[in-house]
Design an enzyme around this catalytic site. Structure first.
Site, PDB file in Angstrom:
ATOM      1  N   GLN A  93       0.720  -1.146  -0.267  1.00 12.09           N
ATOM      2  CA  GLN A  93       0.169   0.313   0.127  1.00 12.09           C
ATOM      3  C   GLN A  93       1.121   0.843   0.084  1.00 12.09           C
ATOM      4  O   GLN A  93       0.472   2.492   0.114  1.00 12.09           O
ATOM      5  CB  GLN A  93      -0.657  -0.594   1.261  1.00 12.09           C
ATOM      6  CG  GLN A  93      -1.787  -0.605   1.087  1.00 12.09           C
ATOM      7  CD  GLN A  93      -3.339  -0.992   2.568  1.00 12.09           C
ATOM      8  OE1 GLN A  93      -2.663  -1.452   3.405  1.00 12.09           O
ATOM      9  NE2 GLN A  93      -3.884   0.067   2.057  1.00 12.09           N
ATOM     10  N   CYS A 127     -10.477   0.509   3.675  1.00  7.88           N
ATOM     11  CA  CYS A 127      -8.913   0.406   3.134  1.00  7.88           C
ATOM     12  C   CYS A 127      -8.583   2.197   3.306  1.00  7.88           C
ATOM     13  O   CYS A 127      -9.312   2.094   2.390  1.00  7.88           O
ATOM     14  CB  CYS A 127      -8.857  -0.647   2.484  1.00  7.88           C
ATOM     15  SG  CYS A 127      -7.220  -1.404   1.730  1.00  7.88           S
ATOM     16  N   LEU A 128      -7.427   1.522   3.519  1.00 10.78           N
ATOM     17  CA  LEU A 128      -6.822   2.958   3.610  1.00 10.78           C
ATOM     18  C   LEU A 128      -6.534   3.077   2.015  1.00 10.78           C
ATOM     19  O   LEU A 128      -6.101   4.549   1.797  1.00 10.78           O
ATOM     20  CB  LEU A 128      -5.409   2.790   4.636  1.00 10.78           C
ATOM     21  CG  LEU A 128      -5.649   2.802   5.842  1.00 10.78           C
ATOM     22  CD1 LEU A 128      -3.980   2.855   6.998  1.00 10.78           C
ATOM     23  CD2 LEU A 128      -6.418   3.946   6.726  1.00 10.78           C
ATOM     24  N   HIS A 178      -7.689  -9.471   5.942  1.00 15.12           N
ATOM     25  CA  HIS A 178      -7.079  -8.449   4.646  1.00 15.12           C
ATOM     26  C   HIS A 178      -6.106  -7.729   4.401  1.00 15.12           C
ATOM     27  O   HIS A 178      -5.975  -7.549   3.063  1.00 15.12           O
ATOM     28  CB  HIS A 178      -8.334  -6.939   5.389  1.00 15.12           C
ATOM     29  CG  HIS A 178      -8.045  -5.583   4.554  1.00 15.12           C
ATOM     30  ND1 HIS A 178      -9.332  -5.685   4.249  1.00 15.12           N
ATOM     31  CD2 HIS A 178      -7.449  -5.022   4.557  1.00 15.12           C
ATOM     32  CE1 HIS A 178      -9.301  -4.372   3.345  1.00 15.12           C
ATOM     33  NE2 HIS A 178      -7.596  -3.676   3.981  1.00 15.12           N
ATOM     34  N   GLU A 179      -4.774  -7.943   5.003  1.00 12.20           N
ATOM     35  CA  GLU A 179      -3.941  -7.224   5.090  1.00 12.20           C
ATOM     36  C   GLU A 179      -3.060  -8.666   4.221  1.00 12.20           C
ATOM     37  O   GLU A 179      -2.633  -8.082   3.250  1.00 12.20           O
ATOM     38  CB  GLU A 179      -2.926  -6.668   6.194  1.00 12.20           C
ATOM     39  CG  GLU A 179      -3.471  -6.296   7.271  1.00 12.20           C
ATOM     40  CD  GLU A 179      -3.532  -4.430   5.853  1.00 12.20           C
ATOM     41  OE1 GLU A 179      -3.433  -3.798   4.678  1.00 12.20           O
ATOM     42  OE2 GLU A 179      -5.044  -3.516   6.941  1.00 12.20           O
ATOM     43  N   HIS A 208      -3.430  -7.615   0.829  1.00 14.13           N
ATOM     44  CA  HIS A 208      -2.725  -6.964  -0.189  1.00 14.13           C
ATOM     45  C   HIS A 208      -1.102  -7.232  -0.837  1.00 14.13           C
ATOM     46  O   HIS A 208      -0.474  -7.217  -1.820  1.00 14.13           O
ATOM     47  CB  HIS A 208      -2.136  -5.946   1.016  1.00 14.13           C
ATOM     48  CG  HIS A 208      -3.210  -4.752   1.180  1.00 14.13           C
ATOM     49  ND1 HIS A 208      -3.941  -3.857  -0.275  1.00 14.13           N
ATOM     50  CD2 HIS A 208      -3.906  -4.543   2.036  1.00 14.13           C
ATOM     51  CE1 HIS A 208      -4.903  -2.930   0.301  1.00 14.13           C
ATOM     52  NE2 HIS A 208      -5.219  -3.375   1.375  1.00 14.13           N
TER      53      HIS A 208
END
Length: 187
Positions: A64, A107-108, A149-150, A153
């Site tokens: 990210q 999500c960022l 979730h992470e 990524h």
């Protein structure tokens, strides 16, 4: 042993790293394993934590911030100064629970968008900590969801790729100026 990467849980006017958004190619590239956990990695962890806290997040994966390394930081209690953040280097899922739960995720990298996602309620992961020591963790609830979730990524998958309600997905993305074309549904 106290963590060398502790940072104050506060918002910085100029966080050290830039968070990339849906549509940016860097979010779709698979992350590479980290061969050596050293001071450089711990510096990256520190900068990722500062960036995550500055953005009011509870998790951040290295892709990210355009770093293609298998590194995740998570803090499900960012308002609790005594709660230590979790640092996962080269995380690997060992077991997923059979129970599935649906909960809202954000999500960022997709600010403003919150949608329901189905995930296993529990997950067991192995990883290395910020000192390179092997660790194992079984997580449930919000922590389980944040880890899954992470970890997505690290494989170029975003939570919107897992949203089953296409209408809600398209409405939310449009509302916040994101293109539905940037979504890559997972089977």
């Amino acid at each position: 042993m106290t963590s060398e990467v502790l940072v104050e849980k506060k918002k910085l006017d100029n966080p050290p790293l830039e968070i990339h958004h849906l549509g940016d190619r860097v979010l779709r590239q698979p992350a590479k394993r980290i061969n050596k956990v050293d001071a450089e990695i711990r510096d990256l962890v520190r900068e990722m934590l500062q960036t995550m806290y500055s953005a009011d997040g509870i998790g951040l994966a290295a892709p990210q911030v355009a770093v293609q390394k298998q590194l995740i930081v998570i803090d499900c209690e960012p308002d609790d100064p005594t709660n230590q953040p979790l640092i996962l280097i080269n995380p690997s899922v060992k077991h997923m629970g059979r129970d599935i739960c649906v909960a809202q995720e954000g999500c960022l990298s997709i600010p403003g968008v919150y949608l329901d996602v189905k995930r296993p309620a529990a997950v067991e992961v192995s990883y290395k900590d910020e000192y390179g020591r092997p660790q194992k963790l079984t997580a449930t609830g919000l922590l389980s969801r944040a880890i899954q979730h992470e970890m997505d990524h690290l494989n170029g998958v975003l939570f919107v790729d897992r949203v089953e309600n296409g209408l809600a997905l398209n409405q939310e993305l449009a509302k916040y100026g994101f293109s539905a074309q940037a979504v890559k549904p997972v089977a």
